[in-house]
Design a protein around this motif. Structure first.
Motif, PDB file in Angstrom:
ATOM      1  N   CYS A   1       0.824  -1.211   0.000  1.00  0.00           N
ATOM      2  CA  CYS A   1       0.000   0.000   0.000  1.00  0.00           C
ATOM      3  C   CYS A   1       0.858   1.261   0.000  1.00  0.00           C
ATOM      4  CB  CYS A   1      -0.912  -0.015   1.218  1.00  0.00           C
ATOM      5  SG  CYS A   1      -2.127   1.299   1.246  1.00  0.00           S
ATOM      6  N   ARG A   2       2.074   1.146   0.478  1.00  0.00           N
ATOM      7  CA  ARG A   2       2.987   2.289   0.503  1.00  0.00           C
ATOM      8  C   ARG A   2       3.745   2.443  -0.817  1.00  0.00           C
ATOM      9  NH1 ARG A   2       3.111   6.469   3.129  1.00  0.00           N
ATOM     10  NH2 ARG A   2       5.293   6.441   3.808  1.00  0.00           N
ATOM     11  N   GLY A   3       3.389   1.631  -1.804  1.00  0.00           N
ATOM     12  CA  GLY A   3       3.963   1.791  -3.129  1.00  0.00           C
ATOM     13  C   GLY A   3       5.101   0.851  -3.452  1.00  0.00           C
ATOM     14  N   HIS A   4       5.349  -0.156  -2.615  1.00  0.00           N
ATOM     15  CA  HIS A   4       6.470  -1.068  -2.818  1.00  0.00           C
ATOM     16  C   HIS A   4       5.999  -2.361  -3.482  1.00  0.00           C
ATOM     17  CE1 HIS A   4       8.663   1.708  -0.288  1.00  0.00           C
ATOM     18  NE2 HIS A   4       7.748   1.563   0.660  1.00  0.00           N
ATOM     19  N   THR A   5       6.896  -3.025  -4.167  1.00  0.00           N
ATOM     20  CA  THR A   5       6.581  -4.267  -4.857  1.00  0.00           C
ATOM     21  C   THR A   5       7.638  -5.315  -4.555  1.00  0.00           C
ATOM     22  OG1 THR A   5       7.859  -3.960  -6.887  1.00  0.00           O
ATOM     23  CG2 THR A   5       5.731  -2.823  -6.754  1.00  0.00           C
ATOM     24  N   ALA A   6       7.272  -6.549  -4.794  1.00  0.00           N
ATOM     25  CA  ALA A   6       8.234  -7.643  -4.601  1.00  0.00           C
ATOM     26  C   ALA A   6       9.386  -7.527  -5.583  1.00  0.00           C
ATOM     27  CB  ALA A   6       7.535  -8.985  -4.767  1.00  0.00           C
ATOM     28  N   ALA A   7       9.146  -6.884  -6.735  1.00  0.00           N
ATOM     29  CA  ALA A   7      10.197  -6.740  -7.730  1.00  0.00           C
ATOM     30  C   ALA A   7      11.239  -5.715  -7.326  1.00  0.00           C
ATOM     31  CB  ALA A   7       9.577  -6.359  -9.076  1.00  0.00           C
ATOM     32  N   SER A   8      10.858  -4.762  -6.461  1.00  0.00           N
ATOM     33  CA  SER A   8      11.775  -3.673  -6.140  1.00  0.00           C
ATOM     34  C   SER A   8      12.134  -3.569  -4.663  1.00  0.00           C
ATOM     35  CB  SER A   8      11.164  -2.343  -6.589  1.00  0.00           C
ATOM     36  OG  SER A   8       9.929  -2.113  -5.926  1.00  0.00           O
ATOM     37  N   ASP A   9      11.389  -4.228  -3.822  1.00  0.00           N
ATOM     38  CA  ASP A   9      11.576  -4.096  -2.377  1.00  0.00           C
ATOM     39  C   ASP A   9      12.072  -5.419  -1.801  1.00  0.00           C
ATOM     40  OD1 ASP A   9      11.067  -4.106   0.483  1.00  0.00           O
ATOM     41  OD2 ASP A   9       9.872  -2.317   0.184  1.00  0.00           O
TER      42      ASP A   9
END
Length: 797
Positions: free
Chosen positions: A631-639
């Motif tokens: 929800c804070r804008g993070h993804t498994a691809a980048s975080d």
């Protein structure tokens, strides 16, 4: 035949008080003329089947509620496909849609006219004994519980007796002295002879562990109330604690019970009154017989001073540290001076003031079943003819539930608002608002009616209450205690309903002023560590847990920050800020979200998971943790944190495509696989975490397998099977959420269909195959990671 009564059927009692026409009230009534002969025969078949299989499937399936809704179920509009999806087959969007239509159509049949979804919220085995002992002490057992109810309680106890003769802390747990001694006493008070097989087996279990003097402190309390255990064998519960200064300037103020977690203090509040007056049932031939039966040695020979610290090894989840034993010894010696003193009388008066406040501000429902019955007992000891005592009696029925395994006492007066809020979000996320329109309209009415719109009686600080106006409770407005995650989920459901593109579909939305009141409450829950606690802020130090006197439960002294509560608040605040950008709340929301995200990251475990404190367990906690970060804008691809969380979940997926986690994960704090097939609820939570994190853009195969498992597990009616228990509280006690088996598979399959098979973004106004538009996405699971994604099907990375 037993009939379930909803709000419209449950009024009329002269001492029943309600704020909103009993909306959400759930009770059962026996009517010998109810039902057809075929239905009554079916009830007996269901009961017999449960009893025959009780050591394999310990959890009832809420079949009596479903039987009462049989006509609506038979007339429902949609059914899932009869052809099962093959092993290894990737589901098609059309197939999933048909399963979803069948599931939503079935679940709508259980919804009540006031909009809530009722369901079993039982599981703990120590709740009903307290009520039975209290009613027996007050001379009200046969007046409040008619013979049919007592017979169903006996059935319940027989059905949940373990094969070794004992009873667990909860329905799936191994035998404990707490569960066994109290269940034995309850059987006897309900009319069972001491020489029946069930009673004999339980008594043998008790004697083989040294006798009932080895019961936990809460059990010692109830046995002392009944007069079958000496108050000298109870560690002190001095009401004088309530006379301590609350202010922190003296240092001792941090020990004031007003700083304890509300469930803890609201249980020990009335306990201290009963202890302070040595409130005991008048001896009867039955209590005299029970007193002799509970111990393998003569009652007169028991060393009660030693018994204070005697706990069966099966019960000892939280052993006493030495400092606690020293404290109890000092207070034990002080009792000779305090008992009957002016100080004791002043303390008792103070305690009763708080008890009456709690009763009146919850319409005599009270915060939970334990303090409910002890508060009632206090009112009786104070004045058996009091109006307060009379007002307590009808509210006992709010806690009772009947299923094919018998009558039980629930862990709350139900989970109405909680379940309804999740159900709304699940149906909205399916995109099938045409199918769910009727259910959503009624649910909207219940959510609106359940928001707390006034504060508890002032002054709040005098009674150690947190602000509540704008919050949502767990069950009903009459209950009224505000809770952070219930407020978050109710808030999101309300916003999602208001944002539907079909004007007038569910009625007028909740006003901006009431929404802002909810924002204010949510922000108020944030602790200095950045996380959100449950009912109130953390008011004292975590090290006070060394004073935890309840050997059976963990982490009860202060209100801690939890990933579930924090995540629910993060997503709710984000949704409001997105709907009303640039409002006066935007800056405080932004600051709160940054601190809350940092908390969620800080408590992630090294393996990538989050420990779930209110559900079983790592699949549950990781769903909330992943949702918060996504929800804070993070993804498994980048975080890296989200990628690690997804890797953890994928590593736990089973060969059948699902996930299955045992309740042992909660008490041992290590992931424990279920034996046998996977669990539909764990599977849904795991899928929702992966979907929130965008893991399907990395590898959709785990989602395909999980969805196929849920589709295979769905029953021909559209229902899903009731499997192992899925709720927990205080680390060690499991509790039922009967509606989870419907809500979360709908939610997971709905998200899977839209995001994976149809390739929708969370912000798109895409259409379902039925031609209805979806809502404007409000971060019910995750809104932001998709902003950089194309609106076509995501490619595998």
């Amino acid at each position: 035949m037993w009939k379930f009564l909803s709000a419209s059927d449950s009024g009329g009692h002269p001492h029943l008080v309600s704020l909103n026409g009993n909306k959400g009230r759930q009770t059962w009534e026996f009517d010998a003329k109810a039902g057809t002969p075929e239905q009554r025969e079916r009830v007996e078949q269901l009961r017999a089947a449960f009893t025959a299989n009780r050591h394999v499937q310990r959890h009832s399936a809420d079949e009596l509620l479903r039987l009462q809704c049989a006509d609506k179920i038979a007339a429902k509009q949609h059914a899932p496909p009869t052809e099962r999806i093959a092993e290894g087959e990737v589901p098609k969007a059309e197939q999933v849609e048909q399963h979803l239509k069948g599931a939503i159509s079935f679940y709508e049949c259980l919804q009540q006219d006031d909009g809530h979804f009722p369901g079993d919220y039982g599981g703990p085995m120590f709740l009903m004994p307290g009520m039975v002992i209290a009613l027996y002490t007050c001379g009200q057992l046969d007046k409040v519980l008619r013979k049919e109810a007592q017979a169903e309680m006996v059935r319940y106890l027989h059905n949940h007796q373990n094969s070794d003769g004992g009873f667990g802390l909860h329905i799936e747990g191994g035998s404990t002295m707490f569960g066994t001694a109290l269940s034995y006493v309850t059987l006897r008070l309900l009319g069972e002879s001491a020489d029946t097989p069930a009673a004999t087996a339980a008594r043998n279990w008790i004697h083989s562990r040294g006798g009932a003097n080895y019961i936990t402190s809460w059990g010692k309390f109830w046995l002392a109330v009944l007069g079958v255990y000496s108050w000298d064998g109870q560690n002190p519960l001095p009401p004088e604690m309530w006379l301590l200064p609350y202010s922190s300037w003296s240092g001792i103020g941090y020990l004031h019970p007003g700083r304890f977690w509300c469930h803890c203090r609201m249980v020990y509040l009335p306990m201290s009154y009963i202890y302070g007056i040595r409130g005991t049932c008048k001896e009867t031939p039955l209590t005299a017989a029970i007193r002799d039966e509970l111990y393998p040695v003569p009652y007169a020979s028991i060393d009660w001073n030693a018994a204070r610290s005697q706990i069966a090894k099966e019960d000892l989840y939280y052993p006493h540290p030495m400092i606690q034993d020293v404290l109890w010894w000092v207070l034990y010696k002080a009792e000779a001076v305090l008992l009957g003193s002016r100080l004791r009388k002043a303390a008792l008066a103070e305690v009763m003031t708080h008890i009456h406040y709690e009763d009146e501000n919850t319409r005599y429902v009270d915060i939970g079943p334990v303090n409910k019955v002890i508060n009632m007992l206090c009112c009786w000891f104070e004045d058996p003819d009091s109006l307060a005592f009379k007002k307590h009696l009808p509210r006992l029925h709010d806690y009772l539930w009947v299923a094919e395994d018998g009558m039980k006492m629930q862990g709350y007066n139900g989970s109405q608002l909680w379940d309804t809020s999740f159900a709304v979000q699940a149906m909205l996320d399916s995109g099938l608002t045409d199918v769910a329109a009727g259910a959503l309209k009624k649910a909207h009415a219940y959510i609106e009616q359940s928001q707390v719109v006034t504060e508890a009686a002032p002054p709040l600080s005098r009674y150690y209450r947190h602000i509540s106006r704008g919050a949502w409770p767990f069950s009903s407005r009459d209950h009224g205690w505000p809770i952070s995650d219930c407020t978050g989920e109710g808030f999101k459901a309300a916003l999602g309903l208001a944002a539907l593109q079909q004007p007038g579909l569910v009625g007028e939305g909740i006003s901006r002023e009431r929404l802002e009141a909810a924002v204010r409450v949510i922000l108020s829950y944030q602790n200095s560590d950045g996380g959100m606690a449950t009912y109130e802020n953390t008011r004292s130090f975590h090290w006070l847990e060394i004073l935890n006197p309840a050997e059976t439960f963990g982490d009860i002294i202060v209100d801690y920050s939890y990933v579930e509560c924090t995540s629910a608040c993060i997503t709710a605040l984000s949704a409001f800020d997105r709907l009303y950008p640039g409002s006066s709340w935007s800056k405080p929301i932004a600051a709160a979200l940054a601190k809350a995200e940092a908390f969620v990251r800080r408590i992630q475990r090294p393996d990538g998971s989050w420990y779930g404190s209110w559900g079983v367990c790592f699949t549950y906690g990781t769903w909330f943790g992943a949702t918060a970060l996504a929800c804070r804008g993070h993804t498994a691809a980048s975080d890296p944190a989200l990628h690690k969380a997804c890797s953890f979940l994928v590593g736990k997926q089973r060969l059948d495509g699902g996930w299955g986690e045992s309740y042992l994960s909660c008490q041992d704090k290590v992931y424990s696989q279920l034996e046998g097939e996977s669990h539909v609820v764990n599977t849904a939570w795991a899928m929702m975490a992966l979907l929130a994190a965008g893991y399907h853009t990395i590898d959709p195969k785990p989602l395909h397998k999980g969805a196929a498992f849920l589709m295979r597990a769905q029953q021909a009616s559209g229902d899903w099977p009731q499997q192992h228990i899925s709720g927990v509280f205080n680390r060690n006690c499991m509790i039922t959420y009967a509606n989870y088996r419907n809500i979360f598979p709908i939610w997971a399959l709905g998200l899977y269909r839209r995001l994976v098979l149809l390739g929708h973004t969370r912000d798109s106004s895409s259409s379902s195959s039925s031609g209805q538009g979806d809502r404007a996405w409000l971060c019910a699971v995750s809104d932001f990671w998709h902003n950089s994604q194309p609106s076509s099907k995501p490619s595998k990375k």
